[in-house]
Design an enzyme around this catalytic site. Structure first.
Site, PDB file in Angstrom:
ATOM      1  N   SER A 174       1.292  -0.880   0.041  1.00  0.00           N
ATOM      2  CA  SER A 174      -0.335   0.232   0.343  1.00  0.00           C
ATOM      3  C   SER A 174       0.589   1.316   0.075  1.00  0.00           C
ATOM      4  O   SER A 174       1.384   1.495  -0.914  1.00  0.00           O
ATOM      5  CB  SER A 174      -1.057  -0.405   1.151  1.00  0.00           C
ATOM      6  OG  SER A 174      -1.656   0.105   1.281  1.00  0.00           O
TER       7      SER A 174
ATOM      8  N   ASP B 189      -8.325  -5.650  -6.745  1.00  0.00           N
ATOM      9  CA  ASP B 189      -7.860  -4.670  -5.568  1.00  0.00           C
ATOM     10  C   ASP B 189      -8.179  -3.158  -6.482  1.00  0.00           C
ATOM     11  O   ASP B 189      -7.523  -2.740  -6.986  1.00  0.00           O
ATOM     12  CB  ASP B 189      -6.795  -4.254  -4.845  1.00  0.00           C
ATOM     13  CG  ASP B 189      -5.709  -2.827  -3.663  1.00  0.00           C
ATOM     14  OD1 ASP B 189      -6.640  -2.196  -3.229  1.00  0.00           O
ATOM     15  OD2 ASP B 189      -4.444  -3.334  -3.624  1.00  0.00           O
TER      16      ASP B 189
ATOM     17  N   HIS C  10      -6.620  -6.250  -1.998  1.00  0.00           N
ATOM     18  CA  HIS C  10      -5.334  -5.430  -1.873  1.00  0.00           C
ATOM     19  C   HIS C  10      -3.948  -5.763  -1.226  1.00  0.00           C
ATOM     20  O   HIS C  10      -4.166  -7.262   0.314  1.00  0.00           O
ATOM     21  CB  HIS C  10      -5.536  -4.399  -0.508  1.00  0.00           C
ATOM     22  CG  HIS C  10      -5.620  -2.882   0.108  1.00  0.00           C
ATOM     23  ND1 HIS C  10      -4.105  -2.388  -0.827  1.00  0.00           N
ATOM     24  CD2 HIS C  10      -4.999  -2.527   1.159  1.00  0.00           C
ATOM     25  CE1 HIS C  10      -3.967  -1.426  -1.078  1.00  0.00           C
ATOM     26  NE2 HIS C  10      -3.744  -1.704   0.390  1.00  0.00           N
TER      27      HIS C  10
END
Ligand SMILES: *[C@@H]1O[C@H](CO)[C@@H](O)[C@H](O)[C@H]1NC(C)=O
Ligand SMILES: *[C@@H]1O[C@H](CO)[C@@H](O)[C@H](O)[C@H]1NC(C)=O
Ligand SMILES: *[C@@H]1O[C@H](CO)[C@@H](O)[C@H](O)[C@H]1NC(C)=O
Ligand SMILES: *[C@@H]1O[C@H](CO)[C@@H](O)[C@H](O)[C@H]1NC(C)=O
Ligand SMILES: *[C@@H]1O[C@H](CO)[C@@H](O)[C@H](O)[C@H]1NC(C)=O
Length: 494
Positions: A179, A432, A457
């Protein structure tokens, strides 16, 4: 980390200001939100040592000479010293122990590679606060909350560890992150190739910046996830916004809506209805991020493939009344908020976010991390909403007294012109929404993109699981293969 003195900001951001669409646009930008997420009991136990390192508050100027304590975690159970590799997690917007606990991949790989693990906390998050919690109400003190300072922290910490840890001097270091932490990991290799031999950037949207990808792609991915998880699922969500507008236009309708959704606080006016819609939108986005193939507790405890479960309540095949449609929506969101059956009411100012992480991230989004998002209601299932940089900037100015620099990230980190760099893996999950801003094509022999079509994710960073799809198993195997190649390269050039 509760009880940090951020109540004033917290209230403003999460309830009052949340009604305004600009801030609603800010919220989905917090990708890895703090909250639950303990490894399940079947995961191997995690054991690490917690230490603190004196970091310069400002690496780039010389007048501010103060230091702060940066927290970092180390685990050397499997480390083959001297010279065994170090896997270094570039911490993101939250408590580093939470990322450590949620990055099972590194724990599993440590044994295979004889590696030491280091998890470094990002400044201004968790316990690593240069000026203490009060700095969040003093934007002058937030001045040192930048990704460049965070990368410099990582570099200085690694150089020090290599000098002071017996056996580490010649250890090749590989950066790992997911991320925003994945963006940092990629940028870390670009800026400090002398410090890390390579980087794994999982679900890292390094191109979610102005002019790099279409602003609508993010919500398109969310919509596709719902479209393929159940009959008419995206269509019925697209219809629900009008239904909410219609039903909420009368006082009895407002009351019905509040009761149907078991809201903790009944909706009172248009502004609260707007915030309610923002909360629903954020819920659908979060579901897309955590659409994992097994029961998990990342943002909330959820069943396996949660969107399929959600869509069971939204599969009307012919037009139904607004009330029936919204009943379906309420059943659907309760899968997200009440899967364990423990919720007494739904709180529209919560979607599993911890206030400290939110605040720091809002500041970063208001300075360097300008990530345009928009929706058109046609190619996606959301209400049309343009990207309005000026409005966004005004919101930041009133919140923190700062204005974002739209093009700075591109100047600083190269935007789409990064082919001259090397040894970075960009992994992306097809489910995602953040894959929309990710690197999804190979850029060179050593800037490699790995797609995980059934992955949400950074699924690849999680512990392996019997229910993992083959695509994520293959991704992890390839990642380890590249790690080995970088380690061999480093040994040769030494
Ligand atoms: C992470 O795991 C450790 C050890 O099991 C635990 O002490 C810590 O509270 C966990 N952190 C979070 C944020 O869950
Ligand atoms: C809803 O959540 C907010 C933010 O966490 C909290 O301040 C508020 O007290 C909660 N409201 C209710 C009714 O639980
Ligand atoms: C709109 O709301 C009114 C009153 O709340 C309701 O009677 C009507 O059926 C709704 N329209 C649709 C299309 O469901
Ligand atoms: C959550 O689920 C439990 C058990 O099914 C139920 O009793 C409770 O009313 C639900 N809460 C909400 C807010 O719907
Ligand atoms: C990039 O190259 C690797 C190695 O050849 C390959 O496995 C992978 O599928 C490629 N990625 C994409 C997105 O084509």
């Amino acid at each position: 980390m509760s009880g940090v003195g951020t109540e004033v900001w917290g209230v403003c951001l999460l309830t009052l200001c949340f009604a305004s669409f600009h801030v609603t646009a800010l919220k989905p930008q917090l990708f890895t939100i703090r909250g639950g997420g303990l490894p399940s009991s079947s995961d191997p136990p995690i054991s690490y040592k917690t230490s603190y390192f004196d970091q310069k508050i400002d690496h780039f100027g010389f007048l501010e000479d103060g230091t702060f304590k940066q927290r970092y975690l180390t685990a050397d159970q499997h480390w083959q010293r001297p010279g065994g590799p170090i896997l270094f997690y570039t911490g993101n917007e939250g408590d580093v122990t939470w990322f450590c606990n949620n990055t099972g991949f590194m724990w599993e790989v440590a044994e295979e590679l004889g590696a030491m693990l280091v998890f470094a906390e990002h400044r201004y998050y968790g316990e690593s606060l240069p000026f203490g919690p009060d700095s969040f109400s003093d934007s002058k003190r937030l001045n040192y909350l930048t990704s460049e300072q965070a990368l410099a922290d990582f570099a200085v910490l690694i150089q020090s560890l290599k000098k002071t840890l017996p056996g580490a001097e010649r250890s090749p270091v590989i950066a790992v992150g997911g991320s925003y932490g994945g963006m940092l990991s990629a940028w870390f290799r670009m800026k400090y190739p002398n410090v890390v031999v390579g980087a794994l950037a999982a679900s890292a949207p390094i191109w979610q910046f102005p002019g790099m990808v279409p602003c609508g792609d993010f919500y398109k991915v969310v919509t596709q996830d719902f479209a393929k998880s159940g009959f008419n699922c995206d269509t019925n969500i697209r219809e629900s916004w009008k239904a909410i507008n219609n039903v909420s236009s009368t006082a009895p309708g407002l009351q019905w809506l509040s009761e149907e959704f078991s809201l903790c606080a009944p909706l009172k006016n248009k502004m609260e209805v707007a915030a309610f819609k923002g909360w629903l939108q954020e819920t659908w986005v979060n579901l897309a991020m955590v659409d994992y193939p097994y029961p998990a507790n990342f943002l909330q405890p959820l069943p396996r493939w949660p969107i399929q479960v959600v869509c069971k309540s939204l599969s009307f095949d012919s037009p139904v009344s607004d009330y029936q449609l919204l009943h379906g929506v309420s059943q659907a969101v309760k899968v997200y908020y009440n899967f364990t059956g423990g919720a007494s009411c739904l709180n529209t100012s919560q979607t599993a976010t911890g206030s400290l992480g939110v605040l720091g991230w809002f500041y970063q989004a208001c300075t360097e991390m300008v990530m345009p998002m928009c929706s058109d209601g046609v190619q996606d299932m959301f209400e049309p909403e343009e990207w309005n940089f000026q409005a966004f900037s005004d919101e930041c100015s009133s919140m923190f007294g700062v204005r974002p620099r739209a093009d700075w990230a591109a100047t600083l980190y190269g935007g789409k012109d990064i082919a001259s760099h090397s040894n970075i893996i960009f992994s992306n999950g097809g489910l995602d929404p953040w894959s929309a801003g990710g690197v999804t094509q190979n850029l060179s022999d050593s800037l490699v993109s790995i797609m995980i079509p059934d992955g949400a994710h950074h699924l690849d960073l999680r512990y392996s699981n019997d229910l993992d799809p083959p695509s994520v198993r293959a991704a992890r195997a390839l990642e380890v293969q590249y790690f080995r190649q970088w380690i061999r390269q480093a040994e040769k050039t030494r």
